[in-house]
Write an enzyme that holds these catalytic residues in place. Structure first.
Site, short mmCIF file in Angstrom:
data_model
loop_
_atom_site.label_atom_id
_atom_site.label_comp_id
_atom_site.label_asym_id
_atom_site.label_seq_id
_atom_site.Cartn_x
_atom_site.Cartn_y
_atom_site.Cartn_z
N CYS A 163 0.80 -1.22 0.00
CA CYS A 163 0.00 0.00 0.00
C CYS A 163 0.84 1.27 0.00
CB CYS A 163 -0.96 -0.02 1.18
SG CYS A 163 -1.99 -1.50 1.19
N HIS A 303 -2.84 7.81 6.18
CA HIS A 303 -3.05 6.47 5.63
C HIS A 303 -4.46 6.02 6.00
CE1 HIS A 303 -1.99 2.70 3.87
NE2 HIS A 303 -2.14 2.03 5.00
N GLU A 314 -1.39 5.20 13.76
CA GLU A 314 -1.05 6.41 13.03
C GLU A 314 -1.27 7.65 13.90
OE1 GLU A 314 -1.50 8.33 8.57
OE2 GLU A 314 -2.96 6.84 9.23
N LYS A 335 -9.76 7.98 2.40
CA LYS A 335 -10.21 6.60 2.20
C LYS A 335 -11.62 6.39 2.72
CE LYS A 335 -5.69 4.23 2.27
NZ LYS A 335 -4.76 5.35 2.54
N HIS A 340 -9.88 1.86 0.06
CA HIS A 340 -8.42 1.72 0.06
C HIS A 340 -7.97 1.14 -1.28
CE1 HIS A 340 -4.39 1.13 1.09
NE2 HIS A 340 -4.49 0.31 2.12
N PHE A 399 1.91 -3.56 4.04
CA PHE A 399 2.25 -4.86 4.60
C PHE A 399 3.76 -5.08 4.47
CE2 PHE A 399 -1.99 -7.41 4.11
CZ PHE A 399 -2.60 -6.56 5.00
#
Length: 413
Positions: A163, A303, A314, A335, A340, A399
């Site tokens: 991502c 994010h 975050e 998002k 996403h 990830f």
């Protein structure tokens, strides 16, 4: 002296609209692009919603023979690049072709094509596999097709960092220009992974929201009722140029890319460390690269995926970096409206961040009705807000603990 890098073109294909401006107008209204999955029969899946790109006709961007050679993610990339190049007005000529490059990545690539061709293999045998299978689905062919289309002979790469992919592509493109390896870069990310295998895989991880009866309310970053992220698809592409080259041809400068940070969590295959170490370091690195202090930042496009752990971490990271200023910086997750986009997320969000700087407005985080007590920053809940923005950050975390952050600013002589 370091060469300055500016943005002269933007392109989007998103669950919100098929253009950058169309997507932005829906963001300003706080509208959601999430709905029931229509690309396949999702009746048996625990998560049956996604941010699909609706109404996309590849024939509006390319001829029929080229459509057959490209997975949907490559088609999205070509469409977004076309909009960005048209906005930029950059012409690739024999004289500058070797100075114009492409860096458009994807987190997953042509998974739908892989699923389709695997089915053909099993049902009809190896002799019926398409000769376009491999070049139609491998990740670097988004960059490859864009390079071929425009005759760009400079750097031609594709990042693949989950991502964080598109943000890494943008940041590495900035470095190419700064170092003098290119004068212009077409960069960003593309993804089209709303497919049975991807949705099933993320659902098996229990990462997806199952708020199937209220798709528009399913992506709810920082809200106490969040239950996972919503998959999206699309592409976000920027045209970056060295400042003097852009000025010499009279280009309209939309923003300046002034900082880029990278970091690794070295912690877990999918979860961030609970102390926010990796995300904190990546923001700090971008701010330092820009030659600024945390107090110089007015807005962060977070994010903010709508996962229980991710949003909290975050928030912790922002507090670590910004200290007393954390409560004064606006932090929002677009998002909540787009879902996403995985490897394309950083491209979409960089475009929206640039438009936020252009219009001096912070986009909202929608569906933030009951804030999680552990998420206590200013998330611009539910409504866009006028905001003087000189510098903004765009965060992407992936990830494997791979993180990227880009710092964007209003262009000033």
């Amino acid at each position: 002296m370091t060469r300055r890098v500016v943005v002269t073109g933007l392109g989007l294909v998103s669950p919100l609209a098929l253009t950058a401006e169309g997507s932005w107008q829906r963001v300003l209204k706080g509208e959601s692009g999430i709905g029931p999955i229509t690309l396949f029969d999702a009746a048996a899946f625990p998560a049956r919603i996604a941010g699909e790109v609706r109404g996309f006709d590849p024939l509006a961007y390319m001829d029929k023979k080229d459509v057959k050679k490209m997975d949907r993610f490559i088609q999205f990339a070509c469409a977004a690049a076309q909009e960005a190049m048209q906005m930029s007005g950059l012409a690739v000529t024999p004289g500058n072709a070797e100075r114009v490059g492409v860096a458009v990545g994807s987190g997953i690539g042509g998974l739908s094509t892989l699923e389709e061709q695997h089915k053909i293999l099993l049902e009809r045998g190896p002799g019926r596999i398409s000769p376009f299978f491999i070049p139609g689905m491998i990740i670097n062919m988004a960059s490859g097709q864009i390079s071929i289309r425009y005759g760009a002979k400079g750097p031609n790469i594709a990042t693949v960092t989950a991502c964080s992919t598109a943000s890494h592509a943008i940041g590495e493109s900035m470095r190419y220009i700064q170092r003098g390896d290119a004068d212009a870069m077409i960069c960003g990310g593309a993804e089209a992974a709303v497919s049975p295998l991807a949705v099933g895989g993320f659902a098996a991880m229990r990462a997806l929201s199952t708020r199937n009866d209220e798709p528009e309310k399913a992506s709810r970053p920082y809200d106490a009722g969040r239950d996972g992220f919503v998959m999206g698809e699309g592409s976000g592409v920027l045209v970056l140029e060295e400042l003097e080259c852009a000025k010499a041809r009279g280009a309209t400068i939309l923003a300046e890319l002034i900082g880029y940070g990278v970091s690794g969590d070295a912690y877990h295959i999918s979860a961030p460390s609970e102390d926010g170490d990796g995300p904190a370091r990546v923001m700090a690195n971008a701010i330092r690269d820009a030659g600024l202090q945390p107090s110089d930042i007015q807005y962060i496009n977070a994010h903010g995926t709508s996962t229980t752990v991710g949003d909290k971490v975050e928030t912790i990271a922002v507090k670590r970096v910004f200290g007393e200023h954390a409560g004064r910086v606006c932090v929002s997750s677009t998002k909540s409206m787009s879902g996403h986009l995985l490897g394309a997320a950083g491209g979409l969000e960089a475009v929206l961040t640039i438009l936020a700087i252009r219009d001096q407005v912070a986009p909202p985080t929608i569906n933030l009705d009951v804030p999680d007590p552990e998420c206590d920053l200013d998330y611009v809940a539910n409504r866009a807000r006028p905001l003087p923005i000189r510098v903004a950050l765009s965060n992407s975390f992936g990830f494997g603990g791979t993180n990227a952050c880009v710092a964007l600013a209003r262009y000033e002589e």
